[in-house]
Design a protein around this motif. Sequence first.
Motif, PDB file in Angstrom:
ATOM      1  N   ASN A  94       0.829  -1.197   0.000  1.00  0.00           N
ATOM      2  CA  ASN A  94       0.000   0.000   0.000  1.00  0.00           C
ATOM      3  C   ASN A  94       0.870   1.256   0.000  1.00  0.00           C
ATOM      4  O   ASN A  94       0.595   2.213  -0.745  1.00  0.00           O
ATOM      5  CB  ASN A  94      -0.923  -0.015   1.216  1.00  0.00           C
ATOM      6  N   ILE A  95       1.929   1.265   0.798  1.00  0.00           N
ATOM      7  CA  ILE A  95       2.841   2.409   0.830  1.00  0.00           C
ATOM      8  C   ILE A  95       3.523   2.582  -0.530  1.00  0.00           C
ATOM      9  O   ILE A  95       3.649   3.694  -1.048  1.00  0.00           O
ATOM     10  CB  ILE A  95       3.884   2.247   1.956  1.00  0.00           C
ATOM     11  N   SER A 149       2.391   1.673  -3.489  1.00  0.00           N
ATOM     12  CA  SER A 149       1.444   2.174  -4.487  1.00  0.00           C
ATOM     13  C   SER A 149       1.152   3.657  -4.274  1.00  0.00           C
ATOM     14  O   SER A 149       1.017   4.416  -5.234  1.00  0.00           O
ATOM     15  CB  SER A 149       0.150   1.358  -4.462  1.00  0.00           C
ATOM     16  N   TRP A 150       1.075   4.101  -3.010  1.00  0.00           N
ATOM     17  CA  TRP A 150       0.866   5.528  -2.744  1.00  0.00           C
ATOM     18  C   TRP A 150       2.069   6.342  -3.194  1.00  0.00           C
ATOM     19  O   TRP A 150       1.918   7.452  -3.712  1.00  0.00           O
ATOM     20  CB  TRP A 150       0.575   5.781  -1.268  1.00  0.00           C
ATOM     21  N   ASN A 151       3.277   5.828  -2.999  1.00  0.00           N
ATOM     22  CA  ASN A 151       4.468   6.530  -3.473  1.00  0.00           C
ATOM     23  C   ASN A 151       4.462   6.672  -4.987  1.00  0.00           C
ATOM     24  O   ASN A 151       4.768   7.735  -5.522  1.00  0.00           O
ATOM     25  CB  ASN A 151       5.737   5.814  -3.021  1.00  0.00           C
ATOM     26  N   THR A 152       4.113   5.588  -5.683  1.00  0.00           N
ATOM     27  CA  THR A 152       4.050   5.633  -7.140  1.00  0.00           C
ATOM     28  C   THR A 152       2.998   6.634  -7.605  1.00  0.00           C
ATOM     29  O   THR A 152       3.227   7.424  -8.526  1.00  0.00           O
ATOM     30  CB  THR A 152       3.744   4.229  -7.686  1.00  0.00           C
ATOM     31  N   TYR A 153       1.830   6.612  -6.961  1.00  0.00           N
ATOM     32  CA  TYR A 153       0.759   7.547  -7.323  1.00  0.00           C
ATOM     33  C   TYR A 153       1.196   8.989  -7.074  1.00  0.00           C
ATOM     34  O   TYR A 153       0.978   9.866  -7.910  1.00  0.00           O
ATOM     35  CB  TYR A 153      -0.508   7.232  -6.522  1.00  0.00           C
ATOM     36  N   SER A 154       1.847   9.246  -5.937  1.00  0.00           N
ATOM     37  CA  SER A 154       2.282  10.607  -5.605  1.00  0.00           C
ATOM     38  C   SER A 154       3.325  11.106  -6.587  1.00  0.00           C
ATOM     39  O   SER A 154       3.297  12.260  -7.002  1.00  0.00           O
ATOM     40  CB  SER A 154       2.847  10.657  -4.187  1.00  0.00           C
ATOM     41  N   GLN A 173       1.889  12.307  -9.867  1.00  0.00           N
ATOM     42  CA  GLN A 173       1.165  13.570  -9.827  1.00  0.00           C
ATOM     43  C   GLN A 173       2.081  14.784  -9.925  1.00  0.00           C
ATOM     44  O   GLN A 173       1.616  15.908 -10.082  1.00  0.00           O
ATOM     45  CB  GLN A 173       0.333  13.671  -8.536  1.00  0.00           C
TER      46      GLN A 173
END
Length: 143
Positions: free
Chosen positions: A59-60, A62-67, A70
Amino acid sequence: MRRFPFLKLGLFLVGLAVTASANAQTTSTACGGSSQPRCQITAPADQPTTDYTKSITDNIGSWNTYSQSQINIVSNRFTWSFVPKIPTAACVNPMIDGPNGTGAVMMDICSPLATFQTFINGVLAFFCLLGCVQQIRAALAVN
């Protein structure tokens, strides 16, 4: 000893306790000393905890990749170099007419020139540093 019947019982219990503690020390497994084995505890793997840790780590990630997706980051905008760059005109590879007259051929001189330019900048930075050291020595010698 007839006057103190509990004294015999007390001495007996103290002797028993001393013997038991001496036996307990000799039969226990000692560890961590200079000539003793390493102290360690082997705990079995807990599958729910392992699964939970993996899901949180994923989860961490995937959030890093998403951030990062952006934000528009220009990778060559920031460079760390201790060698100063002297501003010069941009290098352009010359076009030379082909020997058979059919067209022009580009001659690559910019990549070796960039290497030479970096070398010369380093040499100039070194001599600037020597000049600064000499100026400081001269200022200290005046006093």
